[in-house]
Design an enzyme around this catalytic site. Sequence first.
Site, PDB file in Angstrom:
ATOM      1  N   ASP A  21     -26.618 -17.785  -0.268  1.00  0.00           N
ATOM      2  CA  ASP A  21     -25.517 -17.640  -1.221  1.00  0.00           C
ATOM      3  C   ASP A  21     -24.155 -17.673  -0.536  1.00  0.00           C
ATOM      4  O   ASP A  21     -23.294 -16.832  -0.783  1.00  0.00           O
ATOM      5  CB  ASP A  21     -25.680 -16.335  -2.019  1.00  0.00           C
ATOM      6  CG  ASP A  21     -24.757 -16.277  -3.231  1.00  0.00           C
ATOM      7  OD1 ASP A  21     -24.327 -17.346  -3.704  1.00  0.00           O
ATOM      8  OD2 ASP A  21     -24.451 -15.158  -3.702  1.00  0.00           O
ATOM      9  N   GLU A  52     -27.795 -23.076   0.739  1.00  0.00           N
ATOM     10  CA  GLU A  52     -26.440 -22.641   0.371  1.00  0.00           C
ATOM     11  C   GLU A  52     -25.657 -22.156   1.580  1.00  0.00           C
ATOM     12  O   GLU A  52     -24.954 -21.140   1.533  1.00  0.00           O
ATOM     13  CB  GLU A  52     -26.467 -21.599  -0.749  1.00  0.00           C
ATOM     14  CG  GLU A  52     -26.688 -22.214  -2.117  1.00  0.00           C
ATOM     15  CD  GLU A  52     -26.321 -21.305  -3.288  1.00  0.00           C
ATOM     16  OE1 GLU A  52     -25.448 -20.427  -3.134  1.00  0.00           O
ATOM     17  OE2 GLU A  52     -26.914 -21.482  -4.357  1.00  0.00           O
ATOM     18  N   ASP A 109     -35.423 -23.068  -1.591  1.00  0.00           N
ATOM     19  CA  ASP A 109     -35.100 -22.601  -2.933  1.00  0.00           C
ATOM     20  C   ASP A 109     -35.382 -23.753  -3.886  1.00  0.00           C
ATOM     21  O   ASP A 109     -34.576 -24.668  -4.024  1.00  0.00           O
ATOM     22  CB  ASP A 109     -33.635 -22.172  -3.008  1.00  0.00           C
ATOM     23  CG  ASP A 109     -33.214 -21.757  -4.408  1.00  0.00           C
ATOM     24  OD1 ASP A 109     -34.090 -21.666  -5.287  1.00  0.00           O
ATOM     25  OD2 ASP A 109     -32.007 -21.526  -4.619  1.00  0.00           O
TER      26      ASP A 109
END
Length: 305
Positions: A64, A94, A205
């Site tokens: 993130d 990310e 992911d």
Amino acid sequence: MEQVWAVEESSEIKTTSCTRDSKEVGENAPASREYPAVCSDDAENPSEKEDKDNKLSLISWNVDGLDPEEQPARARGLCSYIISHSPDVVLLQELIQPYTRFMKKRLADNYTFIEGGKEGYFIGMMLKKSRITLLDSQIVEYPTSRQGRNLLVAQVLFKGQKLCLMTSHFESCKANAENRKLQLRLVMKRMTKAPDDVTVLFGGDTNLRDAEVADVGLPGCVRDVWEQLGEPEQCRYTWDTFANTNLDHRYKSRFRFDRLYLRRAAGDGVPRLEPSSMALIGQEKLRCGLYTSDHWGVYCTFSAL
């Protein structure tokens, strides 16, 4: 900002393991988390050094990086988890350039870094130099992606065994299910077409819902590692906004977005990797009051048979 990122790394977490896009409502609220999310037959008994030397260890984590809140503290937390678990392979999603620069300053002596991009956010790998030999790597573009997603592939050697490592960040949001299924099909095709003497390991992911996986179907030679370990409930939800409060979600949800897939080598006399343990990591808040990411990380070990 660079001054903030340059702050000395500090120990933000204990060593025990405890998307940028909006996600939809998932299953019912979970019970209280008062147990460590460790899933294996021998999870309560830490492996001896000799046993660990013969196992491949891996972390897969959407970190993130796009969330601007407490980025330096969360990057330090990420480094602390990597240092404490000392995985052979790290698969990250990310990532942003400040994260990679920060991590390289602290971990480049021990890890080879491979990046799946340079601009915006991207995927990456870290390979422990003392254990993994990098032979080659490539970036495979997803032709229909609307979010700049791709697949990062690395050919490596682990204790003389040929491995093909893959990581990706599949298309986000429920509305992009068809793109996600195309991306899963592409990954499965590449996994099945690898030479027989190569073990293929994917982690990332995927943003996949179970129904989407059922629609595509996994090839017979490819196994979902979580399922192979008996579908342990405490390792099911890697995206869990009931427990993870980093982002303020009006509607709570839980999904198994972060998945590992294994295609064993099939050649005569070739060692075969078997999953031996799995744990969710990143479930302890840092001193800044946030978790390392809005996803839990997945830590997994494999034994060579």
